[in-house]
Enzyme design. Structure first.
Site, short mmCIF file in Angstrom:
data_model
loop_
_atom_site.label_atom_id
_atom_site.label_comp_id
_atom_site.label_asym_id
_atom_site.label_seq_id
_atom_site.Cartn_x
_atom_site.Cartn_y
_atom_site.Cartn_z
N TYR A 55 33.20 -26.91 56.24
CA TYR A 55 33.04 -25.96 54.83
C TYR A 55 32.85 -24.55 55.46
O TYR A 55 32.50 -24.61 56.48
CB TYR A 55 31.82 -26.63 54.25
CG TYR A 55 30.36 -26.42 54.92
CD1 TYR A 55 29.83 -25.24 54.76
CD2 TYR A 55 29.87 -27.62 55.54
CE1 TYR A 55 28.61 -25.15 55.32
CE2 TYR A 55 28.87 -27.09 56.26
CZ TYR A 55 28.12 -25.99 56.17
OH TYR A 55 26.79 -26.08 56.92
N PHE A 65 27.74 -16.95 54.79
CA PHE A 65 26.70 -17.30 55.15
C PHE A 65 26.27 -18.40 56.25
O PHE A 65 25.37 -18.86 56.75
CB PHE A 65 25.38 -17.30 53.92
CG PHE A 65 25.79 -18.55 52.92
CD1 PHE A 65 25.45 -19.85 53.20
CD2 PHE A 65 26.63 -18.11 51.78
CE1 PHE A 65 25.89 -20.77 52.23
CE2 PHE A 65 26.89 -18.96 51.16
CZ PHE A 65 26.49 -20.22 51.26
N ASP A 66 27.27 -19.29 56.00
CA ASP A 66 27.57 -20.74 56.93
C ASP A 66 28.77 -21.02 56.95
O ASP A 66 29.18 -20.88 56.17
CB ASP A 66 26.44 -21.52 56.16
CG ASP A 66 26.03 -22.71 57.11
OD1 ASP A 66 26.37 -22.81 58.50
OD2 ASP A 66 25.56 -23.84 56.71
N ILE A 85 22.94 -29.85 48.08
CA ILE A 85 22.69 -29.37 46.77
C ILE A 85 23.66 -30.20 45.70
O ILE A 85 24.46 -30.81 46.01
CB ILE A 85 23.28 -27.59 46.83
CG1 ILE A 85 24.65 -27.59 47.11
CG2 ILE A 85 22.42 -26.96 47.82
CD1 ILE A 85 25.27 -26.25 47.03
N TYR A 111 20.76 -23.03 44.98
CA TYR A 111 19.67 -22.96 45.67
C TYR A 111 18.61 -22.40 44.62
O TYR A 111 17.39 -21.75 44.77
CB TYR A 111 19.72 -22.26 46.93
CG TYR A 111 20.33 -22.79 47.98
CD1 TYR A 111 19.41 -23.80 48.71
CD2 TYR A 111 21.53 -22.48 48.25
CE1 TYR A 111 20.17 -24.37 49.79
CE2 TYR A 111 22.26 -23.34 49.42
CZ TYR A 111 21.50 -24.30 50.11
OH TYR A 111 22.06 -24.98 51.13
N PHE A 128 32.07 -22.32 48.17
CA PHE A 128 32.26 -23.15 49.21
C PHE A 128 33.76 -23.51 49.49
O PHE A 128 34.26 -23.91 48.52
CB PHE A 128 31.56 -24.37 49.20
CG PHE A 128 29.77 -24.15 49.41
CD1 PHE A 128 29.28 -24.21 50.72
CD2 PHE A 128 29.25 -24.16 48.46
CE1 PHE A 128 27.94 -23.82 50.95
CE2 PHE A 128 27.79 -23.83 48.42
CZ PHE A 128 27.35 -23.76 49.97
#
Length: 450
Positions: A55, A65-66, A85, A111, A128
């Protein structure tokens, strides 16, 4: 949320068009999916499956962010268990192997109002890109050897699950090689299923299921009908089985901490008799489960009256002795040894405990210790003919072991002596070499020159 944050969020949403398939149960637009690359096959992950993905997560303005790709490592989690999530549990459940999709997640499915500082601001809509590589059912076997694989078709309700001894109402359908061999609805106690032709793997799986749950359970032979097969259902030895099981309802058996002393002492003899019946039928593992209940109930009881203490000790002693016999029958001799030791803590001169302990030691090839144990039995109980016979057997094995060791060491010393002889000869050969490094052949050649 401040006015600036609201404005920033609105600007981010305007930066990316919100379109795609709405995957939310209420169709509230909180999770949108866009397929970027079609997957293969028709199968998608089920609740409880272990899934592996790559991902990349970004904010609406494109800020990353990731990323599992940056770490060059697949991300693995159990689907539908709340480990990720909400958007992921919903979105990944719709994917096929090899599929790449984009999941656009509103804060309610990500979140929330808090965000995940410092990388994810409050009330953030997240994007994502997800690629699904693999999914497989949940392994319920004790050793995680793939013997019991569950795939949940319909999630159950609540959080409680049946325990050993629980009364369960189930519907089941068993298949072998694509053919249904068992279809029925029945009620029974967990632990008694073997009498009804229910494999132990199904009973094990039921203890992980919730009320109303329907699952596919795949069993390897050792958790199905093992090496014996099933005459009842015409299933050959070593067959792999597949069941569809629905847990309609259940009533849990009382746990040890839920029972008072009176209940334990009242139920103990009933359970003991049940175990003895299993033992007589040759169902040693089922018998052992009954005797274990008595041990778990009474192991930590304290503050009993003298009369209750005597009853409890008698039940515990019988349970440990019978467990030892069960384990000897199924050739789990180390476990038998442990139960004999527990029995001897309750009665240090108990004839059966001493004899079975020695039997277990004999099976473990600890012949000297076994002989000592049988000798103690004969010393305390001179009429025990079986112990006398076993002493003779131990001595025979000890003699055989002595002769074997004797031959082994003799052969070993012979090899050592041979090695030393060769070494001495080699050393002597070095000492007899001609001086000046000349070979014998070289010396002869010199003598032949004029």
């Amino acid at each position: 949320m401040t006015a600036e944050e609201v404005k920033s969020e609105e600007e981010q949403q305007q930066a990316m068009p919100m379109e795609g398939e709405d995957l939310t149960p209420k169709k509230d637009g909180g999770l949108l999916k866009v397929i970027m690359k079609e997957g293969t096959g028709n199968e998608t992950p089920m609740t409880g499956d272990k899934v592996s993905v790559h991902y990349v997560g970004t904010l609406l303005d494109g800020t990353k962010f990731d990323s599992s790709r940056d770490r060059d490592e697949h991300f693995t989690f159990d689907l539908g268990k709340g480990q990720v999530i909400k958007a992921w549990d919903l979105g990944v459940a719709t994917m096929k192997i090899g599929e790449v999709c984009q999941l656009i997640c509103s804060p309610e499915y990500a979140y929330g109002a808090a965000g995940s500082p410092p990388k994810i601001p409050p009330n953030s809509t997240l994007v994502f890109e997800v690629e699904l590589f693999q999914f497989k059912g949940e392994d319920l076997s004790d050793k995680e050897d793939g013997g019991i694989i569950r795939r949940i078709l319909t999630k159950g309700e609540g959080y409680t699950k049946p325990n050993e001894g629980a009364t369960v109402e189930v519907s089941l359908e068993g298949e072998w090689q694509g053919k249904v061999f068992d279809r029925r609805e029945l009620t029974f106690e967990v632990g008694d299923g073997v009498d009804l032709g229910i494999p132990k793997g199904i009973e094990k799986a039921l203890q992980s299921m919730e009320k109303g749950e329907e699952s596919i359970i795949k069993l390897s032979p050792s958790y199905g009908f093992d090496s014996t097969g099933s005459y009842q259902f015409n299933i050959p030895p070593g067959a792999e089985l597949c069941y569809k099981v629905k847990l309609i309802s259940f009533e849990k058996a009382k746990e040890s901490w839920e029972m008072n002393t009176e209940e334990k002492l009242e139920q103990g003899p009933i359970v003991k008799e049940k175990g003895t019946q299993y033992f007589k039928e040759g169902k040693y593992k089922q018998a052992a489960l009954q005797y274990k209940k008595i041990v778990s109930w009474l192991d930590h009881e304290s503050g009993l009256s003298e009369q209750d203490e005597q009853k409890a000790r008698a039940l515990q002693l019988a349970a440990h002795l019978n467990l030892a016999m069960c384990f000897i029958k199924i050739q789990e001799h180390a476990q038998a040894l442990e139960n004999c030791s527990k029995a001897l803590e309750l009665d240090s001169c108990n004839e059966k405990a001493l004899f079975r302990r020695s039997e277990a030691l004999f099976a473990l090839k600890e012949f000297e210790e076994a002989r000592n144990g049988f000798q103690k039995v004969v010393q305390l109980y001179p009429d025990n003919k079986a112990a006398k016979t076993q002493i003779t057997a131990c001595q025979r094995f000890l003699r055989e072991q002595y002769e074997k060791d004797k031959r082994l060491y003799a052969n070993m010393f012979s090899k050592f002596a041979e090695h030393d002889t060769k070494k001495e000869a080699a050393e002597k050969g070095k000492d007899e070499k001609p001086e000046n490094g000349q070979t014998e052949e070289g010396s002869m050649e010199l003598e032949q020159n004029p």
